[in-house]
Design a protein around this motif. Structure first.
Motif, PDB file in Angstrom:
ATOM      1  N   GLN A 137       0.826  -1.200   0.000  1.00 24.67           N
ATOM      2  CA  GLN A 137       0.000   0.000   0.000  1.00 24.67           C
ATOM      3  C   GLN A 137       0.867   1.260   0.000  1.00 24.67           C
ATOM      4  N   VAL A 178       1.379   5.329   0.132  1.00 20.73           N
ATOM      5  CA  VAL A 178       0.804   6.562   0.663  1.00 20.73           C
ATOM      6  C   VAL A 178       1.635   7.745   0.178  1.00 20.73           C
ATOM      7  N   THR A 190      -3.152   5.966  -1.768  1.00 20.87           N
ATOM      8  CA  THR A 190      -3.871   6.735  -0.756  1.00 20.87           C
ATOM      9  C   THR A 190      -3.080   8.002  -0.487  1.00 20.87           C
ATOM     10  N   TRP A 248      -7.698   8.017  -6.730  1.00 19.75           N
ATOM     11  CA  TRP A 248      -6.956   7.842  -5.487  1.00 19.75           C
ATOM     12  C   TRP A 248      -7.860   8.119  -4.288  1.00 19.75           C
ATOM     13  N   GLU A 249      -7.601   7.409  -3.199  1.00 23.96           N
ATOM     14  CA  GLU A 249      -8.261   7.749  -1.946  1.00 23.96           C
ATOM     15  C   GLU A 249      -7.577   8.980  -1.366  1.00 23.96           C
ATOM     16  N   ARG A 303      -5.694   0.584  -2.268  1.00 21.38           N
ATOM     17  CA  ARG A 303      -5.703   1.807  -1.480  1.00 21.38           C
ATOM     18  C   ARG A 303      -5.933   1.419  -0.018  1.00 21.38           C
ATOM     19  N   ARG A 304      -5.680   2.339   0.857  1.00 21.25           N
ATOM     20  CA  ARG A 304      -5.861   2.034   2.273  1.00 21.25           C
ATOM     21  C   ARG A 304      -7.339   1.774   2.597  1.00 21.25           C
TER      22      ARG A 304
END
Length: 303
Positions: free
Chosen positions: A30, A32, A98, A121-122, A288-289
């Protein structure tokens, strides 16, 4: 945990827990991107001193009552150039991300927010400002949280479902749970898997983060000196977790990036090589998270 000692030092213990990742993946990888530029300490925003955290200035310290033009311009690089380099890299690789987005920073760069949304994207919340909250009164931190959510919803089109403040206080996670609108938060480094904690409105999901597989170590000892060193450490972490997953104990791997750090060309090159390495493995899940959180809510419901 006991009533007299609130810390959990046991976790999943010897038996562990099979996360049952989609596609029977051995590891969930994941990525970020921390979007902080424009939300950091700056006397232009009424702060008492300049920013000094996570910059290229060795031994930087806050300058009370003064602007630090070098550090300001380094943060500006993240918004002006670094973000777009990372955005193009992940977009070309079709890898979802994310974003931990500081509300004030998102508000000051609508084009970046639009680009995040274009890629699906989150955008999770990284708080109202990129400042220290350890000395905030509880009610003042709660007010910042509420304002962060309000701005976030206005500039992104929806409220955040994930929270990570980073420079947190002892009250942060309690306030997240009391607010009640988050599927998860990430102000923890306590495990390689998500886990549930007790909150005032029931169980709350922690999706832990990591500071070792994180480009922050370009600025803090033991430091990554080159993109090659960054790539090597990420690869060795991934390979170990992939091996553990193959042996029956899948985990997750969080990679933390900052636009002003990993957005530099030499560092982004190491990141690009790592993405290619992960892509070469067919049992790696790249969510994504929020996807991890939703999986956990569905498959590992709160006890």
């Amino acid at each position: 945990m006991t009533k007299n000692y609130p810390r959990d030092l046991i976790g999943y213990g010897r038996s562990g827990l099979d996360p049952q990742w989609p596609g029977e993946a051995y590891v969930a990888v994941q990525f970020v991107i921390n979007y902080e530029e424009g939300g950091e300490n700056c006397i232009l925003d009424g702060d008492a001193a300049s920013e000094a955290f996570l910059s290229e200035v060795v031994g930087a310290a806050p300058w009370p009552g003064q602007r630090h033009m070098n550090i300001e311009s380094m943060y500006e690089y993240g918004a002006r150039a670094g973000f777009w380099r990372l955005w193009r890299l992940f977009a070309a690789a079709e890898v979802p991300v994310t974003v931990f987005g500081v509300a004030r920073a998102l508000e000051r760069n609508p084009a970046a927010v639009a680009a995040m949304r274009d890629e699906g994207w989150e955008i999770a919340s990284h708080g109202l400002r990129w400042i220290e909250y350890k000395d905030f009164a509880r009610e003042d931190e709660a007010a910042h949280m509420n304002e962060a959510i309000r701005i976030h919803e206005r500039v992104t089109g929806e409220r955040p479902h994930g929270w990570y403040i980073g420079r947190c206080s002892a009250h942060t996670t309690e306030l997240v749970m009391e607010e009640g609108g988050f599927l998860y938060s990430s102000d923890s480094y306590a495990d390689d898997l998500p886990y549930w904690i007790d909150g005032p409105k029931g169980k709350h999901l922690i999706v832990p983060y990591s500071l070792d597989t994180n480009d922050a170590r370009f600025c803090a000892p033991p430091a990554f000196g080159t993109g090659e060193a960054f790539f090597t450490y990420l690869r060795e972490t991934f390979d170990m977790l992939y091996e553990e997953g193959r042996a029956g104990a899948p985990k997750m791997m969080s990679i933390g990036l900052h636009c002003r750090l990993a957005g530099k060309p030499g560092r982004a090159h190491g990141l690009k090589r790592f993405i290619e390495h992960v892509r070469a493995h067919d049992r790696a899940w790249l969510p994504r998270r929020i996807d991890i959180a939703r999986h956990w809510h569905e498959v590992h419901k709160a006890p």
